[in-house]
Design a protein around this motif. Structure first.
Motif, PDB file in Angstrom:
ATOM      1  N   THR A 198       9.142 -12.657  13.120  1.00  0.00           N
ATOM      2  CA  THR A 198       9.101 -11.383  13.823  1.00  0.00           C
ATOM      3  C   THR A 198       9.117 -11.718  15.308  1.00  0.00           C
ATOM      4  O   THR A 198       8.216 -12.376  15.807  1.00  0.00           O
ATOM      5  N   HIS A 199      10.180 -11.308  15.991  1.00  0.00           N
ATOM      6  CA  HIS A 199      10.320 -11.714  17.394  1.00  0.00           C
ATOM      7  C   HIS A 199       9.984 -10.569  18.344  1.00  0.00           C
ATOM      8  O   HIS A 199      10.024  -9.397  17.984  1.00  0.00           O
ATOM      9  N   ASN A 200       9.674 -10.958  19.549  1.00  0.00           N
ATOM     10  CA  ASN A 200       9.433 -10.029  20.632  1.00  0.00           C
ATOM     11  C   ASN A 200      10.778  -9.779  21.299  1.00  0.00           C
ATOM     12  O   ASN A 200      11.182 -10.529  22.177  1.00  0.00           O
ATOM     13  N   MET A 201      11.495  -8.752  20.853  1.00  0.00           N
ATOM     14  CA  MET A 201      12.873  -8.566  21.307  1.00  0.00           C
ATOM     15  C   MET A 201      12.914  -7.713  22.572  1.00  0.00           C
ATOM     16  O   MET A 201      12.273  -6.676  22.664  1.00  0.00           O
ATOM     17  N   ARG A 202      13.720  -8.185  23.528  1.00  0.00           N
ATOM     18  CA  ARG A 202      13.844  -7.450  24.786  1.00  0.00           C
ATOM     19  C   ARG A 202      15.305  -7.096  25.047  1.00  0.00           C
ATOM     20  O   ARG A 202      16.196  -7.859  24.697  1.00  0.00           O
ATOM     21  N   VAL A 203      15.512  -5.956  25.696  1.00  0.00           N
ATOM     22  CA  VAL A 203      16.834  -5.652  26.236  1.00  0.00           C
ATOM     23  C   VAL A 203      16.820  -6.104  27.688  1.00  0.00           C
ATOM     24  O   VAL A 203      16.008  -5.636  28.495  1.00  0.00           O
ATOM     25  N   MET A 204      17.693  -7.050  28.016  1.00  0.00           N
ATOM     26  CA  MET A 204      17.725  -7.614  29.370  1.00  0.00           C
ATOM     27  C   MET A 204      19.019  -7.173  30.048  1.00  0.00           C
ATOM     28  O   MET A 204      20.095  -7.305  29.490  1.00  0.00           O
ATOM     29  N   LYS A 205      18.865  -6.682  31.274  1.00  0.00           N
ATOM     30  CA  LYS A 205      20.023  -6.193  32.007  1.00  0.00           C
ATOM     31  C   LYS A 205      20.389  -7.141  33.150  1.00  0.00           C
ATOM     32  O   LYS A 205      19.512  -7.639  33.856  1.00  0.00           O
ATOM     33  N   CYS A 206      21.685  -7.368  33.333  1.00  0.00           N
ATOM     34  CA  CYS A 206      22.153  -8.167  34.462  1.00  0.00           C
ATOM     35  C   CYS A 206      22.783  -7.215  35.492  1.00  0.00           C
ATOM     36  O   CYS A 206      23.639  -6.409  35.151  1.00  0.00           O
ATOM     37  N   ASP A 207      22.344  -7.301  36.748  1.00  0.00           N
ATOM     38  CA  ASP A 207      22.905  -6.393  37.760  1.00  0.00           C
ATOM     39  C   ASP A 207      24.024  -7.081  38.556  1.00  0.00           C
ATOM     40  O   ASP A 207      24.419  -8.200  38.256  1.00  0.00           O
ATOM     41  N   ALA A 208      24.518  -6.385  39.571  1.00  0.00           N
ATOM     42  CA  ALA A 208      25.676  -6.885  40.314  1.00  0.00           C
ATOM     43  C   ALA A 208      25.391  -8.204  41.032  1.00  0.00           C
ATOM     44  O   ALA A 208      26.306  -8.989  41.298  1.00  0.00           O
TER      45      ALA A 208
ATOM     46  N   ASP B 267      32.238   4.702  25.166  1.00  0.00           N
ATOM     47  CA  ASP B 267      31.019   4.869  25.971  1.00  0.00           C
ATOM     48  C   ASP B 267      30.431   3.516  26.364  1.00  0.00           C
ATOM     49  O   ASP B 267      29.873   3.355  27.433  1.00  0.00           O
ATOM     50  N   PHE B 268      30.525   2.567  25.443  1.00  0.00           N
ATOM     51  CA  PHE B 268      30.145   1.194  25.802  1.00  0.00           C
ATOM     52  C   PHE B 268      30.830   0.213  24.865  1.00  0.00           C
ATOM     53  O   PHE B 268      31.370   0.605  23.817  1.00  0.00           O
TER      54      PHE B 268
ATOM     55  N   LEU C 220      29.037 -10.446  35.589  1.00  0.00           N
ATOM     56  CA  LEU C 220      28.259  -9.911  34.471  1.00  0.00           C
ATOM     57  C   LEU C 220      27.501  -8.633  34.824  1.00  0.00           C
ATOM     58  O   LEU C 220      26.510  -8.278  34.178  1.00  0.00           O
ATOM     59  N   LYS C 221      27.995  -7.927  35.799  1.00  0.00           N
ATOM     60  CA  LYS C 221      27.377  -6.661  36.184  1.00  0.00           C
ATOM     61  C   LYS C 221      27.334  -5.704  34.990  1.00  0.00           C
ATOM     62  O   LYS C 221      28.314  -5.569  34.263  1.00  0.00           O
ATOM     63  N   ASP C 222      26.180  -5.048  34.832  1.00  0.00           N
ATOM     64  CA  ASP C 222      26.008  -4.042  33.770  1.00  0.00           C
ATOM     65  C   ASP C 222      26.224  -4.594  32.361  1.00  0.00           C
ATOM     66  O   ASP C 222      26.760  -3.922  31.492  1.00  0.00           O
ATOM     67  N   VAL C 223      25.805  -5.834  32.145  1.00  0.00           N
ATOM     68  CA  VAL C 223      25.784  -6.380  30.791  1.00  0.00           C
ATOM     69  C   VAL C 223      24.344  -6.329  30.293  1.00  0.00           C
ATOM     70  O   VAL C 223      23.418  -6.730  31.009  1.00  0.00           O
ATOM     71  N   TYR C 224      24.163  -5.814  29.082  1.00  0.00           N
ATOM     72  CA  TYR C 224      22.838  -5.654  28.490  1.00  0.00           C
ATOM     73  C   TYR C 224      22.764  -6.516  27.240  1.00  0.00           C
ATOM     74  O   TYR C 224      23.601  -6.377  26.353  1.00  0.00           O
TER      75      TYR C 224
ATOM     76  N   ASP D 222      34.862  -1.233  34.263  1.00  0.00           N
ATOM     77  CA  ASP D 222      33.426  -1.108  34.557  1.00  0.00           C
ATOM     78  C   ASP D 222      32.678  -0.297  33.494  1.00  0.00           C
ATOM     79  O   ASP D 222      31.725   0.400  33.787  1.00  0.00           O
ATOM     80  N   ILE D 223      33.108  -0.421  32.247  1.00  0.00           N
ATOM     81  CA  ILE D 223      32.374   0.202  31.140  1.00  0.00           C
ATOM     82  C   ILE D 223      31.181  -0.702  30.801  1.00  0.00           C
ATOM     83  O   ILE D 223      31.327  -1.926  30.750  1.00  0.00           O
ATOM     84  N   PRO D 224      29.974  -0.112  30.601  1.00  0.00           N
ATOM     85  CA  PRO D 224      28.814  -0.966  30.303  1.00  0.00           C
ATOM     86  C   PRO D 224      29.007  -1.749  28.994  1.00  0.00           C
ATOM     87  O   PRO D 224      29.664  -1.258  28.075  1.00  0.00           O
ATOM     88  N   MET D 225      28.449  -2.944  28.968  1.00  0.00           N
ATOM     89  CA  MET D 225      28.660  -3.794  27.795  1.00  0.00           C
ATOM     90  C   MET D 225      27.341  -4.306  27.248  1.00  0.00           C
ATOM     91  O   MET D 225      26.472  -4.740  27.995  1.00  0.00           O
ATOM     92  N   GLY D 226      27.205  -4.265  25.946  1.00  0.00           N
ATOM     93  CA  GLY D 226      26.053  -4.851  25.280  1.00  0.00           C
ATOM     94  C   GLY D 226      26.460  -6.149  24.618  1.00  0.00           C
ATOM     95  O   GLY D 226      27.633  -6.355  24.321  1.00  0.00           O
ATOM     96  N   THR D 227      25.496  -7.039  24.410  1.00  0.00           N
ATOM     97  CA  THR D 227      25.821  -8.320  23.790  1.00  0.00           C
ATOM     98  C   THR D 227      24.591  -8.872  23.084  1.00  0.00           C
ATOM     99  O   THR D 227      23.458  -8.454  23.373  1.00  0.00           O
ATOM    100  N   SER D 228      24.828  -9.780  22.144  1.00  0.00           N
ATOM    101  CA  SER D 228      23.710 -10.512  21.564  1.00  0.00           C
ATOM    102  C   SER D 228      23.877 -11.998  21.817  1.00  0.00           C
ATOM    103  O   SER D 228      23.061 -12.806  21.398  1.00  0.00           O
ATOM    104  N   THR D 229      24.962 -12.385  22.489  1.00  0.00           N
ATOM    105  CA  THR D 229      25.286 -13.807  22.604  1.00  0.00           C
ATOM    106  C   THR D 229      25.393 -14.305  24.044  1.00  0.00           C
ATOM    107  O   THR D 229      25.024 -15.444  24.327  1.00  0.00           O
ATOM    108  N   VAL D 230      25.909 -13.464  24.919  1.00  0.00           N
ATOM    109  CA  VAL D 230      26.208 -13.936  26.271  1.00  0.00           C
ATOM    110  C   VAL D 230      24.913 -13.998  27.096  1.00  0.00           C
ATOM    111  O   VAL D 230      23.978 -13.246  26.818  1.00  0.00           O
TER     112      VAL D 230
END
Lengths: 426, 317
Positions: free
Chosen positions: A369-379, A228-229, A275-279, A252-260
């Motif tokens: 304690t950090h303010n963590m965000r999920v950031m998405k990169c589009d096409a 699924d991802f 980096l399309k659809d990288v979260y 084109d499977i969505p990808m999550g990351t903590s480093t890129v």
């Protein structure tokens, strides 16, 4: 491409001569000038060698914070004196420079190192000398050390923001590819733990050597498994090749990351739509659309017009230098034990000092304690914020139950998730 | 970003897709074949410049990876800054590196013929200077150029990476023709085998050395140029080619082009099979274990084996 080479050279030259002079000066006596009228800060961040891409922004943000503080009257009226030789991404050099900054320059506080390997290379020296030390890179987590303050988010914080988001939006079948060393292995363990907590499972896992830059087989294996991802915990320049190869292979499977993206700004360096659809789960990227951050970003680029990016770690250097200032002012002294006691009582970092938003220091575990965000990169490689929440350090504080301000005072250890979670070791 | 080959210009996708689909339907493992083409191309192209400089001239060029990096940089900058189409930029990358190689041969390497260890230290230092010099001048990273051609129709595999196999074969054939079928090639080989006799026969041996070194450098540059669209463009990128290139030279043995071809085929196949089945890490281990076994059993490399077989066949006739 990089017109700041002259200034960089002259900076290096200046740092070099500075070192020469200080070594010469110290060869005479033991060097004991603790009643000095400046506050001495050591910053060891890589401006050349393998980590210079990600280390240079840390050095720049440190300079920016120190110059701002000095312009506004310094700390308790004392100017900050900066010692910042270039460790050149070389752990042996790190060890030499750490010894030098502690013993000869007698720095009041030290910021040093990009990779965990570097931190572990100098931590014995830090502990032997009981030196107040700030480590600002996002890392695998678990360091409980009376002298070390970990300012970056841990893997659990980063993955704890992005993995639940991915599960909620894409499904429960996870494929992890991770860099084959300490950080990547532990991060992959955390993906398993967090997946289990959220009713998902990691069904495939591949560890990729840092030297690898050919991803043909990895990509076809992912396609065959059709998860699924993907959680892509890739590290370093060689691994950046994955993104171009993934795109040209049509995966084109969505990808999550903590480093890129947040560290090495691949979304600025690679041609869209690599980096399309990288979260990513991060405490900071320079694209965060808040007024406070936009103001910070313009201060950063005013000072460093040729900078490529203000990365996640650079902001950790920035706020932690301000945090140190507040701790010294509250303690009324630069005595390292006294400053540590203030830090261990917990701190709130608010306003312009923390571009990512208001955050707080968890004193008993020396983490943020950090303010963590999920950031998405589009096409088109535009970055948007998809999710935002404050996530505390939980592993040391809740799972292990560490209190460096009380019962565990004097501890100098690193804990790993395999000792505490069944899912991690599988 | 303009890329000369055009990201959408897939060459006759239907035909390729049909052929591969037909192969797949009769049980041919197409994904593994694509992986094999990719691996063989990478190994041959990584090694080609090094084998020519080492095999023909006896100089171990430890700056080989940096020559590859230089080809990639010239190519990327030509596309991004000058705006050249990608094929022209690649040609420029190869020629630019060849010219640089000629200068290095005239000024530095020339002093070091017959001094193997000295030449290793000097070229190692040259590599360090090139890496850090590039970092100082161009910064930590260049904007990359996208990979042309998209995926292999019907498969999740980069078409460009597979096409590189044809580039690798073309380079091998080209090098073979130049060194065996041209007057330059004969003079160059004469110079390498017996410089004094060659000089007595009127061959300008100095010039031969320079040109041979330039060709080796240019081929390293070409490798960088060909991989520029699918790699990350950073000053240290050449190091990623080093292991494969040296393992190939050692495994291949003394006969330059035959050795590279044999070693590329054997090592590429093994790398592809193992990384496809067990992941990249095991693929790399399998590659190195193969090299160890080959060196242990065949001290003269694969070409040593090939020559022995040829001699035996010759005796029988």
């Amino acid at each position: 491409m990089n017109p700041d080479r002259l200034s960089r050279r002259s900076v290096l030259a200046a740092a070099g001569t500075g070192l020469g002079v200080s070594v010469a000066g110290c060869s005479g006596g033991g060097g004991s000038s603790s009643e000095s009228d400046t506050i001495k800060i050591g910053v060891l961040e890589d401006r050349s060698g393998n980590f210079s891409l990600v280390g240079t922004p840390k050095w720049r943000a440190s300079k920016l914070a120190i110059e701002e503080i000095n312009e506004n009257g310094g700390i308790m009226g004392k100017q900050i004196e900066l010692f910042d030789p270039d460790p050149q991404s070389d752990n042996q050099r790190y060890q030499q420079l750490t010894e030098r900054l502690i013993q000869q320059e007698e720095v009041d506080a030290l910021w040093a190192g990009y990779s965990s390997a570097t931190r572990e290379a100098i931590r014995p020296i830090i502990d032997r000398e009981d030196q107040l030390y700030f480590y600002t890179t996002q890392y695998e987590g678990g360091v409980a050390d009376e002298n070390v303050f970990c300012m970056g988010p841990t893997a659990r914080q980063q993955l704890g923001s992005v993995v639940p988001y991915m599960i909620e939006n894409f499904g429960t079948d996870i494929y992890t590819i991770a860099a084959d060393y300490n950080f990547g292995q532990l991060s992959a363990d955390w993906v398993k733990v967090i997946a289990q907590e959220n009713g998902a499972s990691v069904n495939n896992e591949e560890f990729i050597p840092l030297s690898n830059q050919n991803f043909g087989s990895t990509i076809s294996n992912i396609q065959e498994a059709d998860p699924d991802f993907v959680m892509a915990i890739l590290v370093g320049n060689n691994h950046s090749s994955f993104w171009n190869q993934r795109t040209s292979a049509g995966l084109d499977i969505p990808m999550g990351t903590s480093t890129v993206m947040a560290q090495g700004y691949q979304h600025k360096r690679l041609d869209a739509p690599a980096l399309k659809d990288v979260y990513g789960g991060f405490n900071y990227m320079e694209e965060i659309p808040t007024e406070r951050n936009e103001d910070y970003v313009s201060r950063y680029y005013d000072r460093w017009p040729d900078a490529g990016y203000a990365n996640e770690e650079s902001v950790n250097n920035y706020f932690s230098i301000y945090m140190y200032k507040e701790a010294v002012e509250e303690a009324g002294t630069t005595d390292q034990k006294a400053v540590r006691d203030v830090l261990e009582s917990g701190m709130e970092i608010t306003g312009d000092k923390s571009p990512e938003g208001d955050i707080s220091h968890q004193g008993p575990v020396h983490h943020m304690t950090h303010n963590m965000r999920v950031m998405k990169c589009d096409a088109e490689h535009n970055i948007t914020v998809e999710d935002e929440r404050r996530i505390p350090e939980q592993f040391l504080s809740e799972t292990v139950g560490i209190d460096l301000s009380g019962k565990d005072d004097g501890m100098e250890k690193q804990f790993t998730p395999t000792d505490y979670y069944d899912a991690a070791g599988e | 970003m303009t890329s000369g080959l055009g990201a959408t210009g897939t060459p006759t996708p239907l035909v390729i897709g049909d052929v591969l689909g037909a192969l797949d339907s009769i049980g041919v493992p197409v994904p593994q074949l694509l992986q094999m083409a990719d691996s063989i191309a990478f190994i041959i192209l990584a090694a080609i410049g090094l084998t020519i400089i080492f095999g023909m001239m006896g100089v171990i060029n430890l700056a080989h990876g940096e020559f590859i990096m230089m080809g990639a940089y010239i190519t990327t900058l030509s596309v991004n800054v000058v705006g050249l189409p990608l094929p022209a930029a690649m040609v420029l990358g190869a020629l630019g590196t060849a010219a640089f190689g000629a200068i290095i041969e005239r000024t530095i390497v020339r002093q070091l013929y017959g001094r193997l260890l000295d030449s290793m230290i000097v070229t190692f230092g040259l590599g360090l200077i090139l890496t850090q010099g590039t970092r100082i001048i161009f910064g930590n990273s260049l904007q990359s150029i996208g990979t042309p051609f998209g995926n292999v129709p019907g498969y999740t595999y980069s078409g460009y990476r597979v096409l590189l196999l044809f580039a690798a074969i073309a380079v091998l054939i080209g090098a073979y023709l130049v060194f065996t079928r041209t007057e330059f090639g004969i003079r160059a080989r004469a110079t390498i085998q017996d410089p004094e006799t060659a000089r007595a026969m009127g061959v300008d041996t100095d010039r031969m050395y320079t040109v041979t070194f330039a060709i080796g450098s240019g081929l390293a540059g070409l490798t960088g140029a060909l991989y520029a669209p699918s790699a990350t463009i950073v000053p240290s990128m050449g190091q990623a080619f080093l292991v494969e290139s040296f393992v190939t030279v050692v495994t291949g043995g003394s006969t330059v082009l035959l050795g590279t071809t044999l070693a590329g085929g054997v090592l590429g196949t093994i790398d592809a099979i193992f990384s496809n089945l067990y992941g990249n890490f095991i693929g790399q281990i399998a590659l190195l274990v193969t090299a160890i076994i080959v060196i242990r059993l065949l001290p003269d490399g694969l070409t040593g084996l090939a020559n022995t077989i040829r001699d035996k066949l010759g005796e029988r006739q």
